[in-house]
Design a protein around this motif. Structure first.
Motif, PDB file in Angstrom:
ATOM      1  N   THR A   1     -11.991   2.755  -7.412  1.00  0.00           N
ATOM      2  CA  THR A   1     -12.256   1.871  -8.552  1.00  0.00           C
ATOM      3  C   THR A   1     -11.340   0.647  -8.550  1.00  0.00           C
ATOM      4  O   THR A   1     -11.518  -0.267  -9.352  1.00  0.00           O
ATOM      5  N   LYS A   2     -10.378   0.630  -7.652  1.00  0.00           N
ATOM      6  CA  LYS A   2      -9.445  -0.507  -7.579  1.00  0.00           C
ATOM      7  C   LYS A   2     -10.035  -1.615  -6.705  1.00  0.00           C
ATOM      8  O   LYS A   2     -10.985  -1.408  -5.962  1.00  0.00           O
ATOM      9  N   ASN A   3      -9.424  -2.797  -6.792  1.00  0.00           N
ATOM     10  CA  ASN A   3      -9.802  -3.948  -5.969  1.00  0.00           C
ATOM     11  C   ASN A   3      -8.760  -4.083  -4.865  1.00  0.00           C
ATOM     12  O   ASN A   3      -7.565  -4.145  -5.148  1.00  0.00           O
ATOM     13  N   TYR A   4      -9.214  -4.125  -3.619  1.00  0.00           N
ATOM     14  CA  TYR A   4      -8.303  -4.114  -2.474  1.00  0.00           C
ATOM     15  C   TYR A   4      -8.234  -5.469  -1.797  1.00  0.00           C
ATOM     16  O   TYR A   4      -9.243  -6.026  -1.385  1.00  0.00           O
ATOM     17  N   TYR A   5      -6.996  -5.966  -1.688  1.00  0.00           N
ATOM     18  CA  TYR A   5      -6.702  -7.235  -1.019  1.00  0.00           C
ATOM     19  C   TYR A   5      -6.087  -6.870   0.321  1.00  0.00           C
ATOM     20  O   TYR A   5      -4.966  -6.368   0.380  1.00  0.00           O
ATOM     21  N   VAL A   6      -6.859  -7.072   1.387  1.00  0.00           N
ATOM     22  CA  VAL A   6      -6.530  -6.519   2.693  1.00  0.00           C
ATOM     23  C   VAL A   6      -6.110  -7.638   3.651  1.00  0.00           C
ATOM     24  O   VAL A   6      -6.727  -8.702   3.688  1.00  0.00           O
ATOM     25  N   TYR A   7      -5.056  -7.360   4.434  1.00  0.00           N
ATOM     26  CA  TYR A   7      -4.635  -8.348   5.428  1.00  0.00           C
ATOM     27  C   TYR A   7      -4.116  -7.674   6.689  1.00  0.00           C
ATOM     28  O   TYR A   7      -3.723  -6.509   6.681  1.00  0.00           O
ATOM     29  N   CYS A   8      -4.145  -8.450   7.775  1.00  0.00           N
ATOM     30  CA  CYS A   8      -3.554  -8.040   9.048  1.00  0.00           C
ATOM     31  C   CYS A   8      -2.795  -9.257   9.575  1.00  0.00           C
ATOM     32  O   CYS A   8      -2.366 -10.104   8.797  1.00  0.00           O
ATOM     33  N   LYS A   9      -2.660  -9.389  10.880  1.00  0.00           N
ATOM     34  CA  LYS A   9      -1.911 -10.511  11.433  1.00  0.00           C
ATOM     35  C   LYS A   9      -2.706 -11.815  11.344  1.00  0.00           C
ATOM     36  O   LYS A   9      -2.174 -12.852  10.974  1.00  0.00           O
ATOM     37  N   ALA A  10      -4.002 -11.768  11.686  1.00  0.00           N
ATOM     38  CA  ALA A  10      -4.791 -13.000  11.739  1.00  0.00           C
ATOM     39  C   ALA A  10      -6.099 -12.959  10.949  1.00  0.00           C
ATOM     40  O   ALA A  10      -6.751 -13.980  10.799  1.00  0.00           O
ATOM     41  N   GLY A  11      -6.516 -11.794  10.480  1.00  0.00           N
ATOM     42  CA  GLY A  11      -7.733 -11.707   9.685  1.00  0.00           C
ATOM     43  C   GLY A  11      -8.868 -10.914  10.308  1.00  0.00           C
ATOM     44  O   GLY A  11      -9.848 -10.614   9.645  1.00  0.00           O
ATOM     45  N   GLY A  12      -8.753 -10.547  11.576  1.00  0.00           N
ATOM     46  CA  GLY A  12      -9.809  -9.799  12.261  1.00  0.00           C
ATOM     47  C   GLY A  12      -9.825  -8.317  11.919  1.00  0.00           C
ATOM     48  O   GLY A  12     -10.852  -7.767  11.525  1.00  0.00           O
ATOM     49  N   ARG A  13      -8.665  -7.669  12.070  1.00  0.00           N
ATOM     50  CA  ARG A  13      -8.593  -6.234  11.767  1.00  0.00           C
ATOM     51  C   ARG A  13      -8.819  -5.979  10.288  1.00  0.00           C
ATOM     52  O   ARG A  13      -9.426  -4.977   9.907  1.00  0.00           O
ATOM     53  N   SER A  14      -8.341  -6.890   9.441  1.00  0.00           N
ATOM     54  CA  SER A  14      -8.531  -6.689   7.998  1.00  0.00           C
ATOM     55  C   SER A  14     -10.008  -6.829   7.631  1.00  0.00           C
ATOM     56  O   SER A  14     -10.492  -6.118   6.743  1.00  0.00           O
ATOM     57  N   ALA A  15     -10.741  -7.692   8.316  1.00  0.00           N
ATOM     58  CA  ALA A  15     -12.187  -7.789   8.074  1.00  0.00           C
ATOM     59  C   ALA A  15     -12.862  -6.476   8.469  1.00  0.00           C
ATOM     60  O   ALA A  15     -13.735  -5.976   7.746  1.00  0.00           O
ATOM     61  N   GLN A  16     -12.440  -5.890   9.588  1.00  0.00           N
ATOM     62  CA  GLN A  16     -12.965  -4.585  10.015  1.00  0.00           C
ATOM     63  C   GLN A  16     -12.626  -3.518   8.981  1.00  0.00           C
ATOM     64  O   GLN A  16     -13.463  -2.678   8.646  1.00  0.00           O
ATOM     65  N   ALA A  17     -11.390  -3.543   8.485  1.00  0.00           N
ATOM     66  CA  ALA A  17     -10.960  -2.561   7.489  1.00  0.00           C
ATOM     67  C   ALA A  17     -11.806  -2.683   6.226  1.00  0.00           C
ATOM     68  O   ALA A  17     -12.222  -1.670   5.662  1.00  0.00           O
ATOM     69  N   CYS A  18     -12.076  -3.905   5.787  1.00  0.00           N
ATOM     70  CA  CYS A  18     -12.912  -4.119   4.602  1.00  0.00           C
ATOM     71  C   CYS A  18     -14.309  -3.537   4.820  1.00  0.00           C
ATOM     72  O   CYS A  18     -14.866  -2.893   3.929  1.00  0.00           O
ATOM     73  N   ALA A  19     -14.861  -3.749   6.011  1.00  0.00           N
ATOM     74  CA  ALA A  19     -16.195  -3.225   6.322  1.00  0.00           C
ATOM     75  C   ALA A  19     -16.197  -1.702   6.274  1.00  0.00           C
ATOM     76  O   ALA A  19     -17.116  -1.081   5.710  1.00  0.00           O
ATOM     77  N   VAL A  20     -15.176  -1.067   6.851  1.00  0.00           N
ATOM     78  CA  VAL A  20     -15.056   0.394   6.817  1.00  0.00           C
ATOM     79  C   VAL A  20     -14.941   0.869   5.373  1.00  0.00           C
ATOM     80  O   VAL A  20     -15.605   1.830   4.956  1.00  0.00           O
ATOM     81  N   MET A  21     -14.115   0.183   4.601  1.00  0.00           N
ATOM     82  CA  MET A  21     -13.907   0.577   3.206  1.00  0.00           C
ATOM     83  C   MET A  21     -15.197   0.452   2.400  1.00  0.00           C
ATOM     84  O   MET A  21     -15.510   1.316   1.593  1.00  0.00           O
ATOM     85  N   ASN A  22     -15.965  -0.596   2.650  1.00  0.00           N
ATOM     86  CA  ASN A  22     -17.248  -0.753   1.960  1.00  0.00           C
ATOM     87  C   ASN A  22     -18.180   0.400   2.297  1.00  0.00           C
ATOM     88  O   ASN A  22     -18.876   0.919   1.415  1.00  0.00           O
ATOM     89  N   GLN A  23     -18.181   0.838   3.561  1.00  0.00           N
ATOM     90  CA  GLN A  23     -19.018   1.973   3.972  1.00  0.00           C
ATOM     91  C   GLN A  23     -18.570   3.268   3.290  1.00  0.00           C
ATOM     92  O   GLN A  23     -19.380   4.152   3.050  1.00  0.00           O
TER      93      GLN A  23
END
Length: 103
Positions: A59-81
């Motif tokens: 129920t929380k809002n997640y602000y995700v980051y990595c070194k450059a933005g690629g892995r965090s985009a993958q993490a967001c996609a996994v989290m959405n699934q």
């Protein structure tokens, strides 16, 4: 998932009282500095990452980051699934971060 510039990511985060900052970098990268109060879960842990993220409050809002933005985009996609409704990817990642840094 939304890709946000640092300006938008930071502004939205400051106004969000239901937020979690999530760092998905490696421990070696985190040792160089981390955004204050960020939760660290290394995306390279594979199934371990999925298991640990799946235990978080969806129920929380997640602000995700990595070194450059690629892995965090993958993490967001996994989290959405996994059923997370609100994930925000920091475009440019920690390498372009201009805010506070904790050690």
């Amino acid at each position: 998932m939304a890709d946000l510039s640092q300006k938008d990511w930071t502004k939205q985060l400051e106004e969000d009282n239901n937020s979690v900052v999530l760092d998905v970098r490696t421990q070696e990268e985190v040792d160089l500095g981390i955004i204050p109060n960020a939760l660290h879960i290394d995306i390279y842990r594979g199934q371990g990452f999925i298991d640990e993220v799946d235990r978080l409050d969806k129920t929380k809002n997640y602000y995700v980051y990595c070194k450059a933005g690629g892995r965090s985009a993958q993490a967001c996609a996994v989290m959405n699934q996994l059923g997370f409704a609100n994930t925000y990817n920091l475009v440019g990642g920690f390498s372009e971060w201009e805010g506070d840094v904790a050690s």
